[in-house]
Design an enzyme around this catalytic site. Structure first.
Site, PDB file in Angstrom:
ATOM      1  N   ARG A 297       0.793  -0.932   0.399  1.00 15.72           N
ATOM      2  CA  ARG A 297       0.053   0.167  -0.281  1.00 15.72           C
ATOM      3  C   ARG A 297       0.929   1.217  -0.134  1.00 15.72           C
ATOM      4  NH1 ARG A 297      -5.255  -1.985   3.270  1.00 15.72           N
ATOM      5  NH2 ARG A 297      -5.708  -2.842   2.508  1.00 15.72           N
ATOM      6  N   TYR A 438      -6.663  -0.615  -6.698  1.00  9.87           N
ATOM      7  CA  TYR A 438      -5.814  -1.996  -6.477  1.00  9.87           C
ATOM      8  C   TYR A 438      -5.032  -1.510  -4.303  1.00  9.87           C
ATOM      9  CZ  TYR A 438      -1.685  -0.500  -9.172  1.00  9.87           C
ATOM     10  OH  TYR A 438      -0.665  -0.033  -9.732  1.00  9.87           O
ATOM     11  N   GLU A 439      -4.663  -3.629  -4.072  1.00 10.86           N
ATOM     12  CA  GLU A 439      -4.532  -2.624  -3.055  1.00 10.86           C
ATOM     13  C   GLU A 439      -4.920  -2.135  -2.015  1.00 10.86           C
ATOM     14  OE1 GLU A 439      -1.861  -4.753  -1.912  1.00 10.86           O
ATOM     15  OE2 GLU A 439      -1.463  -5.471  -4.267  1.00 10.86           O
ATOM     16  N   GLY A 440      -6.556  -2.259  -2.682  1.00  8.36           N
ATOM     17  CA  GLY A 440      -7.594  -1.680  -1.380  1.00  8.36           C
ATOM     18  C   GLY A 440      -7.872  -0.292  -1.430  1.00  8.36           C
ATOM     19  N   GLN A 445      -9.467   1.873   2.534  1.00  9.36           N
ATOM     20  CA  GLN A 445      -8.023   2.997   3.344  1.00  9.36           C
ATOM     21  C   GLN A 445      -8.653   3.575   4.571  1.00  9.36           C
ATOM     22  OE1 GLN A 445      -4.897   2.123   2.650  1.00  9.36           O
ATOM     23  NE2 GLN A 445      -5.734   0.897   0.816  1.00  9.36           N
TER      24      GLN A 445
END
Lengths: 596, 596
Positions: A297, A438-440, A445
Site C-alpha cells: 500500500r 488496487y491494494e485496497g 484505506q
C-alpha cells in the site's frame, strides 16, 4: 529524456523534512548518510531515466501478450529487468544477510518513486516481489527464506500476491481456494485467482506465488485463511527450478492502463493440484498478508507520487514549448508560450504542489518506518510504528486519488493534443486510474484509517500529529511575508478542521457508524491535505532560512508552499463541513437503495 | 437496456425549474406544452435507448476507420444515422420553414442530452451539423439556406466546423488557410485543418464544411478571418451533389476516447483549390463562428451532463448487483450489495447530485435562450440573452469538468472491474476527457466568463442572478428540517462567496489581469456550484411542497438537494478563498517560468 528524477528535491525532503541524518544514527544504518543517499539516487536515476522511461510508451502500445498459457512481456522489458536485478535495485531496503543492501526505507523510497515514474507497468513486478519478500521475512522458515529471498532479490525469480477471486474482490472472507495437506508437509492447492499482477511472464526463471487459501475444516471467514507459497517451477534440492507446478495462466485482462503489466487469471490445481507450502502458521494468513499489504500500500502511494511527477514534467515541457495566444495582461503583441498564461500556470502549480506534498508526506512516513524498525528504544519504536501505520492509508489513498487529478490536469495542459494517444499524456491518465483501486480502494484505506488507526487508540496518534502541526503553525507566526501569512492562516484552519474531524470520528463511530463511514474518504483526504500541507509549511520554514544559499530553488519552495496553502489547504474547511457539520452521512443515507 | 433516459426527472426540471409553461406562451411555441414535451422525449428515448446506446461499445471497439482518404463509420452507425435523420431529430429546434420542427431549445435540450448519453461519438455528428445550420441561418443568403439547411436537417447531408490548424489551436488569430476569389463569386481554398470532428465519413451523401480562412489582403489577426462553405461534393443546380470538391481527409487521429467519431485532418486545395462560397460578409467570420460556437459550447455542456448520467446509471446498476463485504454497522452477518456501503452511496450521491445540478442549470439556460429569441418585448429579449450568454461558459465549462469527476467515480464504484475495458465504465472515463478541451478549453470558457460576461457589464448580469439566489435563500428560511437547514446555510454561504468573487473580478481585471485570470477557472467552478446549487434549492422547495403526491420521487429530490448542499456547495468558500482572499494569482505567478 522523457523523465528526469528530481534528485535535488528528493534529497531536500529526505534531509530537511524526513530527517535522514537522524536515520543514519540508527543501529545498522550508519552508512546511510547524505552522500550515500545521493550516490544511490543518482545511480537509480540513470537506470530509470535511460532504460526504463523510454520503454514506457512501448509497453502501452505493445502490451504483454498471452498465448497458450505463456505470457511474453513487452519487447525490451526482459533485458531491462535483468539490468534492474543485477544493479541490486530489488534489494535496496532488504537485509544484507539475504543479499539485500540493508539501506533505510527512506533511501529506498525515492528509488521506488523513480521506478514508478519511469515505468509504472514495469515497476509493478518489483512491487509485488517486495511484498513476497516481506511475507517470507516475516513468517517464513529459515529454509524458506534461504531458498527464496536471495533469488527474489537478485531478480532471478519474481513474486506475486494471490488474494482476489471472482467472488471475493475486497472481501477476503469469501476466499474459497482450498489447500489439501499431502501428509509430507506439502499441500495441494485448487482454485481460481484473478487480477494477479505479473502472475505469469517470461522475465524471470521462476515465479513465487504467495497464495491465500483454506485448509480443510478451517474456520469460516477471514480467520480460516492460510498463506502458501506456490512456485511456478518446483524448487530442486540445490535450489534450482525443477518440474512445472500445476498453476497456469488461462488469460490476461484487457485494461484501461498499465497495459505492459500482465494481469493474470491463474488456475491452481486443474491437473492434479498445485504443490505449495504453508508460510507461518495455519489460519494466520490474513495477518501475514496485511504485512505484505502495508508494504504494498505504501508502494502504491509512491506510484501515485511517481506518475504525478511524470505527468507534471511532461506538462511543463509542453507548456514551455507550445506557443499560443497573446498574454492576458497585454504585455506582448505576439503569441507566447502557454506557460505564460495564468490558468496554465495555475494547473502546473497545482500539479507541482500536490506532487511535492504527497512526496514529502510519504518520505516522512518512510522515516517513521525506519525508526520503528531500528531504534534502540522499544517505546520509541512502538510510537513511530503507530505513526507509520496511521500514515500508510493516507499515503496510499491520498497520493493515488490526487494522481487522478494531476494526470487529468496534465492532459488539460496539452489541450487537444492531450487527447491524442501519440502525445503520451493520456497514458498517464489511463495508467493512474487503477491506483485508487488496487491494494485496497480508497474507501478501504479510509475504513482502515478510521477503524484501526483512529478509533482504536481514541485518536491518540492523530492528535500527536496534530500537535506537530500546531507547533509548525506557531513557528510560522514568527515570520513575515505573504507566503507565511497564507500558510499560517490556512494551516491553522486545516489544523482546526482535522482536529474536529478526528474528534467527530472518535466520538461517533460506535454509536453511528454509517454516518461516520459516509465521511470516511473525505476524512482521509482532509488528513492528506493537512498533513501534506504541514510538510509544505516545514519546507517553507527551511527554504526561508536558506533562501540566500540558492535563491531559485528555495524561492520556488516558498512560492509552491504559498500556492498550496491558498489553493489546496483552503479545501480543508469544506471537507470538515461535509464530515462534521453535516453530521457525516445523514444525507448520504437519506436516499434509499431504490431511490437511486 | 444500457441507458434509460430519465424522462421523469427531465420533465420535472423543464416544468418546475425552467418554466416550460411560460415558454409555451411565447409566439410560435404555442404547441410546446407539457404533453408535447413528454411525447417528444418519449420518442427520443426510444431511439436513444434502443438504437444508439447499444452501438456505443461497438464504436469504441471498432472505431471509424480511414483507408485511402475514405472514412468508414463503425458498423451500424450509418443505418442509425438514417433513422435519426428520418425521425426528424436533427431539426427539433430548427425553423419550420426549413423543415425543422420549430420547437423550443428547452425541448430540444433533453433530446440532445439523451443523444449524448446514449452515444457520445455518434452525437457529435448532429452536434456539428447543428453548428453549421446555425451559421447558415445567421449569415447565409436565402439561396444558401434553401440549398443546405433542409438537407442538413433531413440527415441527407452533415456539417462540420473547420477552425483549428496545426499552428492555431485555440488561437484563431494564427489561422492561415487562404481563400482566393475566382471572379465568379466563388473562392478557391488552400490549407490544412486539423481536429475536424466527423470531417469525413460515409453516413451522408454530402458534407458541408464551414471553414475559417483569409482572403487576400485581409487584416492580420482575428479581424481578417472570413467564413466559407465548402461542400465535399459541389452542389448541382437542382441541389443534388455533383463533382467531388478538392477537400480530402488525409488521416484520422488515434484518440483516448470518442473513438467512433472520426477526427480528421483535412487538406483543402492540394489539387487545384477547394471551391467554396463566402458566408455573410468578408472578415466577419469570427463573429459568425462565435454564433456556431455558442450553440456548440452549450451542446458540449450537455455532453457533460449526458455522459455523467450514463456513468451514474451504470454505477448504480453495478452497485445494486455486486455483493461484497458485511455492512459497517453490523446490521448483517453476510456480505451485502455494495450500494449498502456508505462510501459507495456517497460516490453515487455525488454522481447523482452533480448530474442533476448540471442538468437543471443547462435546462434553465435553454429557457433563457428561448425567451431571448421569442419574447415579444425587446428589452426582455436582451435581458434573457445576456443571462444565457453568462450561463453558456458555465454550462460548457462546469458540466464538462464535473463529468471527469463523475465518470472517474463511476470507475471507482466498479472497483477492479472498472479498470477492465470489457466492463464499459472506463469508456465513459476516456470519452469524457475531451469535453473540457474541445470547443474551447475550460480556461477559455473562464476567460470568456470574466472578460465578456462579467467585466464588460460591470457584473450586472451576475448580480441579477445572485439576486435570484438570495430570494431562494429567503424562501428556504421559512421551512424546517435538515435538508432546508443545510441548503439554507450553504446556499447563503455560496451566495456570499460568488458575490465576493464577482466583486473581485469586476474591481481588479483591468488593474491586475494576471491575478484575476489565475482565478478564472476557480471562478467558473464557483459559479457552476452556486448556480447549480440554486437550482437544487429550487427543486427542494418544489419537492417539499409536492412530497405527498409522489413520496419516493420528491423524497429523493429532497435528499439529493441536502447531499448537494453538504458535499458540493460546501466547496464554495474554499474557491472564494483561492480567488479572493489569496488575491487570485499572486502565488500562481510567484513561480517564474524557469522555476517550473
Amino acid at each position: 529524456m522523457s523523465y528526469t528524477a528530481p534528485i535535488k528535491d528528493m534529497l531536500f525532503v529526505m534531509k530537511e523534512l524526513a530527517g535522514l541524518e537522524h536515520i543514519a544514527t540508527l543501529p545498522g544504518f550508519e552508512d546511510a548518510n547524505l552522500d550515500t543517499a545521493q550516490a544511490v539516487l543518482e545511480e537509480s536515476a540513470k537506470l530509470c531515466g535511460e532504460v526504463l522511461a523510454p520503454l514506457n510508451v512501448e509497453g502501452d502500445r505493445n502490451p504483454s501478450s498471452w498465448k497458450d498459457g505463456v505470457v511474453t512481456a513487452t519487447p525490451g522489458f526482459k533485458e531491462a529487468f535483468r539490468q534492474f536485478g543485477e544493479g541490486g535495485w530489488q534489494g535496496v531496503q532488504h537485509p544484507l544477510e539475504y543479499e539485500g543492501q540493508g539501506l533505510p526505507k527512506l533511501i529506498a523510497t525515492p528509488c521506488v518513486e523513480m521506478l514508478n515514474a519511469s515505468n509504472l507497468s514495469f515497476a509493478l513486478c518489483p512491487l509485488l516481489t517486495d511484498g513476497a519478500i516481506e511475507a517470507l521475512l516475516t513468517a517464513g522458515t529459515e529454509a524458506q527464506k534461504q531458498t527464496y529471498v536471495p533469488k527474489l532479490i537478485s531478480g532471478e525469480w519474481t513474486g506475486t500476491m494471490n488474494l482476489t477471486e471472482p467472488q471475493a474482490g475486497s472481501d477476503l472472507a469469501l476466499v474459497r481456494t482450498r489447500a489439501e495437506p499431502q501428509g509430507d508437509g506439502s499441500f495441494k492447492l485448487f482454485g481460481t485467482k484473478i487480477f494477479i499482477t505479473w502472475g505469469e511472464h517470461d522475465m524471470a526463471k521462476n515465479i513465487a506465488h504467495l497464495v491465500l487459501a483454506r485448509t480443510p475444516n478451517a474456520p469460516e471467514g477471514v480467520k480460516g485463511i492460510s498463506l502458501f507459497i506456490v512456485p511456478k517451477f518446483l524448487v530442486n534440492e540445490d535450489g534450482s527450478p525443477g518440474a512445472r507446478n500445476d498453476v497456469h495462466c488461462v488469460s490476461i485482462e484487457h485494461k484501461l492502463g498499465i497495459k505492459a503489466s500482465p494481469t493474470a487469471v491463474l488456475q491452481f490445481g486443474d491437473h492434479g493440484g498445485a504443490i505449495g507450502h504453508l508460510i507461518g502458521e495455519e489460519n494466520r494468513g490474513l495477518e501475514y498478508m496485511f504485512i505484505m499489504m502495508n508494504a504494498a500500500r505504501f508502494a502504491v502511494g509512491m506510484q501515485g507520487v511517481g506518475i504525478s511527477d511524470r505527468a507534471y514534467q511532461k506538462a511543463v515541457a509542453y507548456a514551455k514549448d507550445r506557443v499560443q495566444s497573446r498574454p492576458v495582461d497585454g504585455s506582448a503583441k505576439q503569441p507566447v508560450a502557454i506557460i505564460q498564461h495564468p490558468d496554465v500556470r495555475r494547473m502546473l502549480a497545482t500539479m507541482r504542489g500536490l506532487t511535492e506534498a504527497s512526496r514529502a508526506l510519504a518520505y516522512v512516513a518512510a522515516a517513521h518506518c525506519d525508526i520503528a524498525h531500528r531504534h534502540a528504544n522499544e517505546a520509541t519504536r512502538a510510537e513511530h510504528q503507530a505513526i507509520y501505520e496511521y500514515l500508510v492509508p493516507i499515503v496510499k489513498g491520498w497520493s493515488t486519488e490526487l494522481s487522478i487529478d494531476v494526470t487529468s490536469l496534465g492532459v488539460q495542459v496539452h489541450g487537444g493534443m492531450g487527447f491524442i494517444e501519440e502525445t503520451g499524456a493520456a497514458q498517464y491518465y489511463r495508467d493512474a486510474r487503477i491506483l485508487p483501486i488496487y491494494e485496497g480502494t480508497t474507501a478501504i484505506q479510509a475504513n482502515d484509517l478510521i477503524g484501526r488507526k483512529t478509533v482504536r487508540d481514541g485518536g491518540k496518534v492523530a492528535k500527536s500529529l496534530l500537535a506537530g502541526v500546531a507547533e509548525t503553525v506557531e513557528a510560522l507566526g514568527a515570520q513575515q511575508g505573504p507566503a507565511f501569512e497564507s500558510m499560517k492562516k490556512y494551516l491553522a484552519q486545516g489544523h482546526r478542521s482535522l482536529s474536529a474531524a478526528v474528534d467527530f470520528v472518535v466520538a461517533n463511530t460506535k454509536s453511528d457508524p454509517n454516518a461516520v463511514f459516509a465521511g470516511s474518504v473525505p476524512y482521509l483526504k482532509l488528513a492528506g491535505i493537512v498533513l501534506g500541507g504541514w510538510q509544505m509549511a516545514r519546507a517553507l520554514l527551511v527554504a526561508a532560512a536558506k533562501r540566500d544559499e540558492d535563491p531559485s530553488f528555495y524561492g520556488a519552495k516558498i512560492a509552491t508552499a504559498q500556492f498550496y496553502a491558498e489553493h489546496v489547504l483552503t479545501q480543508a474547511s469544506a471537507l470538515e463541513a461535509s464530515i462534521v457539520s453535516a453530521k457525516g452521512g445523514e444525507s448520504v443515507l437519506a436516499l434509499s437503495e431504490d431511490q437511486f
